[in-house]
Design a protein around this motif. Structure first.
Motif, short mmCIF file in Angstrom:
data_model
loop_
_atom_site.label_atom_id
_atom_site.label_comp_id
_atom_site.label_asym_id
_atom_site.label_seq_id
_atom_site.Cartn_x
_atom_site.Cartn_y
_atom_site.Cartn_z
N MET A 102 19.97 19.15 23.31
CA MET A 102 21.02 18.18 22.96
C MET A 102 21.16 17.10 24.03
O MET A 102 21.41 15.93 23.71
CB MET A 102 22.36 18.89 22.75
CG MET A 102 22.45 19.67 21.46
SD MET A 102 22.49 18.61 20.00
CE MET A 102 20.84 18.73 19.41
N GLY B 119 31.05 17.61 12.72
CA GLY B 119 29.94 18.55 12.93
C GLY B 119 30.45 19.95 13.23
O GLY B 119 29.93 20.94 12.73
N GLN C 193 29.95 23.28 10.64
CA GLN C 193 29.32 24.52 11.10
C GLN C 193 30.28 25.70 11.01
O GLN C 193 29.88 26.79 10.60
CB GLN C 193 28.84 24.34 12.55
CG GLN C 193 28.21 25.58 13.13
CD GLN C 193 26.92 25.98 12.47
OE1 GLN C 193 26.92 26.46 11.34
NE2 GLN C 193 25.83 25.76 13.15
N SER D 94 11.87 22.34 9.33
CA SER D 94 12.19 21.44 10.45
C SER D 94 10.96 20.71 10.97
O SER D 94 11.07 19.61 11.51
CB SER D 94 12.87 22.21 11.58
OG SER D 94 11.97 23.12 12.16
N CYS E 268 25.69 16.16 15.57
CA CYS E 268 24.76 17.26 15.87
C CYS E 268 25.28 18.12 17.01
O CYS E 268 25.18 19.35 16.98
CB CYS E 268 23.38 16.72 16.22
SG CYS E 268 22.55 15.94 14.83
N TRP F 159 28.01 20.35 15.80
CA TRP F 159 27.43 21.42 14.98
C TRP F 159 26.82 22.51 15.85
O TRP F 159 27.04 23.70 15.63
CB TRP F 159 26.37 20.80 14.06
CG TRP F 159 25.84 21.69 13.01
CD1 TRP F 159 26.35 21.90 11.76
CD2 TRP F 159 24.67 22.51 13.10
NE1 TRP F 159 25.56 22.78 11.08
CE2 TRP F 159 24.53 23.18 11.87
CE3 TRP F 159 23.73 22.74 14.09
CZ2 TRP F 159 23.49 24.06 11.63
CZ3 TRP F 159 22.70 23.62 13.84
CH2 TRP F 159 22.59 24.27 12.63
#
Length: 174
Positions: A38, A79, A83, A111, A136, A139
């Motif tokens: 990330m 996000g 989730q 993916s 993202c 999440w």
């Protein structure tokens, strides 16, 4: 000693059964890996965004930057909520160990294709890249901020069911 009938879960192996130091080391190492991914993702998004914003006039740039801040905060929360809802839904009907392995295998397969197609989309998404990445990040953080994964709950249930059918009514460890 872990009994031989304990199923292995993706990313956790059999450590989920006792939830000892090895379990928490696996969880922490998985979270650290995702943190690094990330961080890199955020860096790339900011570099792309910086390239886009240099073409804007100064007043528009300021307004656009503040809009990105607001939208990014909203995307981060969104996000997280997406989730958490998904995890809550999965906890109501947790996957069996076989289903968890199959799902993980399918996600990995999908993916790969998305990663190739996503490279071109990043150039188009540069104006809103910080917001996309914020979603993202929310999440991913929500995925790791749970006490127990749905796959663990499903494995415990499957194990209890198989033991009750076999007549070995052992209680679930906690």
């Amino acid at each position: 000693m872990i009994p031989s009938d304990i199923p292995k879960l993706p990313g956790l192996g059999t450590t989920w059964y006792k939830r000892g130091p090895r379990y928490w080391l696996r969880r922490a190492s998985g979270a650290l890996l995702w943190f690094l991914v990330m961080a890199f993702f955020c860096y790339i998004a900011l570099v792309l965004y910086r390239g886009f914003r240099t073409s804007l006039p100064p007043t528009v740039r300021t307004v656009w930057d503040w809009a990105q801040v607001v939208v990014s905060v909203v995307a981060l929360v969104w996000g997280w909520r997406v989730q958490r809802r998904d995890l809550r839904r999965k906890l109501l009907d947790p996957p069996t160990p076989d289903q968890a392995r199959r799902t993980k295998r399918d996600e990995t397969r999908r993916s790969t294709g998305l990663a190739v197609a996503g490279r071109a989309l990043w150039l188009v998404a540069a104006p809103v890249a910080p917001a996309l990445v914020a979603g993202c990040v929310g999440w991913v953080v929500a995925a790791f901020a749970v006490r127990e994964y749905p796959s663990e709950v499903g494995a415990h249930r499957a194990l209890e069911e198989s033991r009750s059918l076999a007549g070995g009514g052992q209680k679930r460890l906690r």
